[in-house]
Design a protein around this motif. Structure first.
Motif, PDB file in Angstrom:
ATOM      1  N   LYS A  62      70.906 -69.146  94.353  1.00 59.51           N
ATOM      2  CA  LYS A  62      71.886 -69.828  93.508  1.00 59.51           C
ATOM      3  C   LYS A  62      72.319 -71.146  94.133  1.00 59.51           C
ATOM      4  O   LYS A  62      72.668 -71.201  95.293  1.00 59.51           O
ATOM      5  N   ASP A  89      69.239 -64.964  91.786  1.00 57.06           N
ATOM      6  CA  ASP A  89      70.590 -64.418  91.723  1.00 57.06           C
ATOM      7  C   ASP A  89      70.701 -63.703  90.383  1.00 57.06           C
ATOM      8  O   ASP A  89      70.239 -64.225  89.363  1.00 57.06           O
ATOM      9  N   GLU A 117      71.413 -77.370  89.772  1.00 57.76           N
ATOM     10  CA  GLU A 117      71.781 -77.554  88.366  1.00 57.76           C
ATOM     11  C   GLU A 117      72.085 -79.037  88.121  1.00 57.76           C
ATOM     12  O   GLU A 117      71.689 -79.612  87.111  1.00 57.76           O
ATOM     13  N   GLU A 175      64.838 -68.088  88.943  1.00 57.65           N
ATOM     14  CA  GLU A 175      66.166 -67.838  89.491  1.00 57.65           C
ATOM     15  C   GLU A 175      66.234 -66.377  89.942  1.00 57.65           C
ATOM     16  O   GLU A 175      65.773 -65.489  89.229  1.00 57.65           O
ATOM     17  N   PRO A 196      77.787 -67.111  87.362  1.00 56.64           N
ATOM     18  CA  PRO A 196      77.171 -67.935  86.314  1.00 56.64           C
ATOM     19  C   PRO A 196      77.061 -67.249  84.958  1.00 56.64           C
ATOM     20  O   PRO A 196      77.043 -67.927  83.938  1.00 56.64           O
ATOM     21  N   PRO A 211      74.828 -72.195  83.778  1.00 53.43           N
ATOM     22  CA  PRO A 211      75.907 -71.347  84.289  1.00 53.43           C
ATOM     23  C   PRO A 211      77.247 -71.728  83.647  1.00 53.43           C
ATOM     24  O   PRO A 211      77.475 -72.894  83.354  1.00 53.43           O
ATOM     25  N   LYS A 238      64.277 -69.248  93.543  1.00 54.75           N
ATOM     26  CA  LYS A 238      65.480 -70.033  93.800  1.00 54.75           C
ATOM     27  C   LYS A 238      66.671 -69.146  94.081  1.00 54.75           C
ATOM     28  O   LYS A 238      66.908 -68.159  93.386  1.00 54.75           O
ATOM     29  N   GLU A 280      72.210 -65.789  87.643  1.00 57.42           N
ATOM     30  CA  GLU A 280      71.356 -66.939  87.320  1.00 57.42           C
ATOM     31  C   GLU A 280      70.099 -66.485  86.577  1.00 57.42           C
ATOM     32  O   GLU A 280      69.614 -67.163  85.678  1.00 57.42           O
ATOM     33  N   TYR A 281      69.554 -65.323  86.991  1.00 52.49           N
ATOM     34  CA  TYR A 281      68.362 -64.784  86.322  1.00 52.49           C
ATOM     35  C   TYR A 281      68.671 -64.506  84.851  1.00 52.49           C
ATOM     36  O   TYR A 281      67.900 -64.858  83.953  1.00 52.49           O
ATOM     37  N   ASP A 335      77.701 -59.523  89.014  1.00 50.79           N
ATOM     38  CA  ASP A 335      77.316 -60.478  87.974  1.00 50.79           C
ATOM     39  C   ASP A 335      77.279 -59.904  86.565  1.00 50.79           C
ATOM     40  O   ASP A 335      77.208 -60.639  85.600  1.00 50.79           O
ATOM     41  N   GLN A 346      68.977 -67.723  82.960  1.00 56.40           N
ATOM     42  CA  GLN A 346      67.667 -68.379  82.813  1.00 56.40           C
ATOM     43  C   GLN A 346      66.890 -67.744  81.656  1.00 56.40           C
ATOM     44  O   GLN A 346      66.281 -68.440  80.854  1.00 56.40           O
ATOM     45  N   ASN A 361      65.083 -77.264  87.479  1.00 53.16           N
ATOM     46  CA  ASN A 361      64.275 -76.257  86.785  1.00 53.16           C
ATOM     47  C   ASN A 361      63.436 -76.858  85.660  1.00 53.16           C
ATOM     48  O   ASN A 361      62.217 -76.658  85.601  1.00 53.16           O
TER      49      ASN A 361
END
Lengths: 224, 474
Positions: B111, B135, B116, B133, B154, B148, B109, B138-139, A202, B142, B121
């Motif tokens: 992903k 992932d 979404e 979040e 994302p 994303p 959460k 995602e974190y 990521d 956020q 959220n």
């Protein structure tokens, strides 16, 4: 129930379900009962020896390490050797799996075994797999007090023991093995198919090991 | 989530001028295309499996009502609860009820694109429940207060220096001088910070890649393991899934799994494929005590039985956007809603209406790469064309465009006049192009010539050349 009826009713009218309801019901019931297999890749359809080799090769291709031992009397030493080679403490967190409990732990006298679910403070988890899949070097673990799910994810290092006879060529055969535990249409609460240690890409698409799950995954195959 | 799809053009202009974004988008091509090709090439059965995967989903959609009922029955049998939500609002309220009953203060959460789509959220925050979040991507977004920009990566639009800045700001309890120069140190920090949040959470929310009718099982496919911690540690597990996630049997899932990871990240198999069936059983020492599934429609039933049904085969691998020249140029946020790229260009007008989503099917060169790589063989360009037709039928495109198309159609129906017109226009443009053979300005073509010259046509018209070619062939 109104949401349910509205959604199902809408689907029925959109697909024209009223035209031949009996045939539709039979088609679905049949498929669920027979669960026909699709295309099985030739890659994994080998004799047991070649299948074991493919399993180890595929697992190593995704950064899993592997050791093959003759029988359960060698498991304790294999665990202990691995911990030493990685500079890890001689301690594992594990469930009550009788195959693991029955291993000859006197051969690893310095090794501590903590039994029960993990709370995240254990450096190493030890589990026994229900099946393996040669086509992708995947391990199949099933939940229960014998192999708690938390042991698979919270410790930074995970060791999985598997019987060579449980290594199958493909997912379908491995899942059949899972089915045979509880019966057709029934499943253990959690089935984890694990293919290598945890990773994330990521940050700028750079693949790194050890995102939230274990940073290292080691498999001990028991030929027995 | 506020939809900005109607401002797609403005979004795209901004995206093209954003240097950080343009640098980050380079990672899309680097990170995905070659890996997918290598994984597909290494499996001789890959193309046949794509056909099989398509057929499985077509069969399932044709019998979706029955498979959903079979699935529900098995979930209930295993001690779980199924909730049906027609709209995103219904789904949000169902989730809130479950969280309130569980006295939840924080919710972790995994992903989930459907979350979404539901806007869960913001909603939970409004109601005093903190969603976290887990992932990594995602974190990061956020923390940045963003949506994303890619369905499986994302934070693909974010550079590591930006992540470092976000972490320094957010994790202000950690020493200032710590090293956050490399992705490794950033990942370690996120792992440590999030570990405690997993343990403290009251409810865990995940999505689902599949729902299995045969067994009442929900399946998530992940690489990090965050989804597993999300659903294993809290007392309550909520699965959010749209109705088309159903697959009949474990055999069918096995077929689709073989094309999913290969198409997405170029892995043969994702690290964790996790099957969940109901809550904790007698004798279990871990796992959730409650297991809920929220089945969301949100406009999907309208697509069944129409020319857009094929879109419901989508397994959200992201291959279409990874291979899309438009996505490569503008990134995911320009698309203005939850789903970017070619799949978003079909799904957004389907779920939000062509009035709001109509810009997206127009933002395509119809190069066909998306369809060429889609593991479910979804005819994405064809469906974008259908949306363009709907837009035209509804009088939604600009007057100039409509007038232009009508004029062209009038000529196209009169071949002699069309050929004459084409010859005259070509000569005219050729003369205007002068010695350089390029046009800096062109009647009705300022949209093109504002940014670059138009090459002046040379030689004969296509039809004249074709006639000559046929003459020679005889």
């Amino acid at each position: 129930m109104s949401g349910r009826e509205a959604i199902l009713g809408k689907i029925r009218s959109q697909v024209g379900a009223d035209q031949d309801p009996a045939t539709r019901r039979t088609t679905v019931a049949d498929r669920l009962a027979k669960a026909p297999r699709g295309i099985i890749p030739k890659r994994g359809q080998l004799d047991p020896r070649a299948q074991l080799k493919l399993f180890c090769d595929r697992a190593e291709a995704v950064q899993t390490t592997t050791t093959v031992v003759k029988d359960y009397s060698q498991v304790a030493e294999a665990v202990s050797d691995y911990l030493r080679s990685r500079n890890l403490p001689q301690a594992v967190r594990m469930g009550t799996d009788p195959r693991l409990e029955g291993a000859d732990w006197s051969k690893a006298p310095n090794l501590t075994r903590d039994v029960g679910p993990s709370d995240g403070s254990d450096p190493v988890g030890l589990s026994h797999a229900t099946a393996g899949v040669a086509e992708t070097g995947t391990l199949v673990l099933t939940s229960g007090s014998d192999n708690p799910t938390t042991v698979n994810f919270l410790p930074e290092n995970h060791i999985i023991v598997i019987d060579a006879a449980d290594i199958k060529g493909d997912y379908e055969s491995a899942l059949d093995q899972v089915r045979s535990m509880a019966g057709k249409g029934l499943m253990p609460r959690t089935v984890n198919m694990i293919t290598g240690p945890s990773r994330s890409g990521d940050i700028e698409q750079t693949i790194l090991l050890g995102a939230h799950g274990p940073r290292s995954l080691h498999v001990i195959v028991v030929e027995g | 989530m506020k939809i900005t799809t109607p401002e797609f053009k403005e979004n795209a202009v901004k995206a093209l001028a954003n240097d950080n974004l343009q640098k980050a988008l380079g990672n899309v091509e680097k990170g995905f295309i070659g890996k997918r090709q290598a994984a597909a090439d290494a499996l001789p059965e890959f193309e046949a499996l794509r056909d099989k995967a398509r057929d499985i989903k077509d069969h399932t959609l044709a019998h979706l009502d029955l498979y959903l009922k079979a699935y529900e029955e098995k979930v209930v049998e295993s001690g779980g609860h199924v909730h049906w939500a027609q709209t995103a609002e219904d789904a949000r309220n169902i989730v809130l009820d479950i969280c309130r009953t569980a006295n939840a203060k924080t919710v972790t959460k995994g992903k989930s694109m459907i979350s979404e789509e539901m806007g869960i959220n913001e909603f939970l925050e409004e109601k005093g429940i903190q969603p976290i979040e887990t992932d990594l991507g995602e974190y990061i977004i956020q923390l940045r207060g963003e949506a994303p920009s890619h369905i499986i990566a994302p934070a693909v639009h974010v550079l590591k220096e930006q992540v470092e800045a976000d972490f320094r700001e957010e994790h202000d309890h950690l020493p200032e001088g710590r090293n956050l120069d490399e992705p490794e140190t950033l990942l370690d920090e996120a792992r440590t910070v999030l570990r405690q949040k997993f343990i403290d959470a009251d409810v865990g929310i995940t999505g689902a890649n599949f729902l299995v009718a045969e067994t009442g099982t929900s399946i998530i496919v992940t690489n990090e393991g965050n989804g597993d911690l999300t659903q294993t540690l809290p007392r309550v597990h909520i699965v959010l899934a749209s109705i088309e996630k159903i697959a009949p049997t474990l055999e069918d899932v096995s077929q689709i799994l073989r094309v999913l990871a290969r198409s997405a990240t170029g892995q043969d198999m994702s690290v964790y494929t996790t099957f969940s069936t109901g809550p904790r059983r007698e004798g279990d020492v871990d796992g959730p005590e409650e297991y809920h599934v929220v089945l969301l429609d949100n406009g999907r039933t309208n697509m069944i039985g129409t020319e857009f049904q094929d879109m419901l085969r989508c397994i959200r691998c992201g291959a279409c956007m990874n291979h899309c020249p438009v996505y490569h140029a503008v990134g995911g946020h320009a698309y203005g809603w939850v789903y970017p790229g070619p799949m978003g260009a079909v799904l957004t007008p389907s779920l939000k209406g062509v009035e709001d989503g109509g810009n997206l099917p127009n933002a395509s060169t119809f190069c066909g790469r998306c369809e060429a790589v889609c593991p479910m063989r979804i005819p994405l360009p064809k469906m974008m064309r259908h949306w363009r037709e709907r837009e035209f039928e509804k009088n939604l495109n600009p007057a100039v465009q409509r007038w232009g198309l009508k004029t062209w159609a009038w000529f196209a129906q009169r071949p002699r006049l069309y050929q004459l017109g084409a010859r005259v226009a070509m000569r005219g443009l050729s003369i205007m192009g002068g010695k350089k053979g390029r046009l800096a300005k062109m009647p009705l073509g300022s949209g093109w010539t504002k940014y670059r010259d138009m090459p002046a046509p040379e030689g004969e018209t296509f039809q004249a050349q074709w006639a000559a070619h046929k003459g020679r062939a005889k």
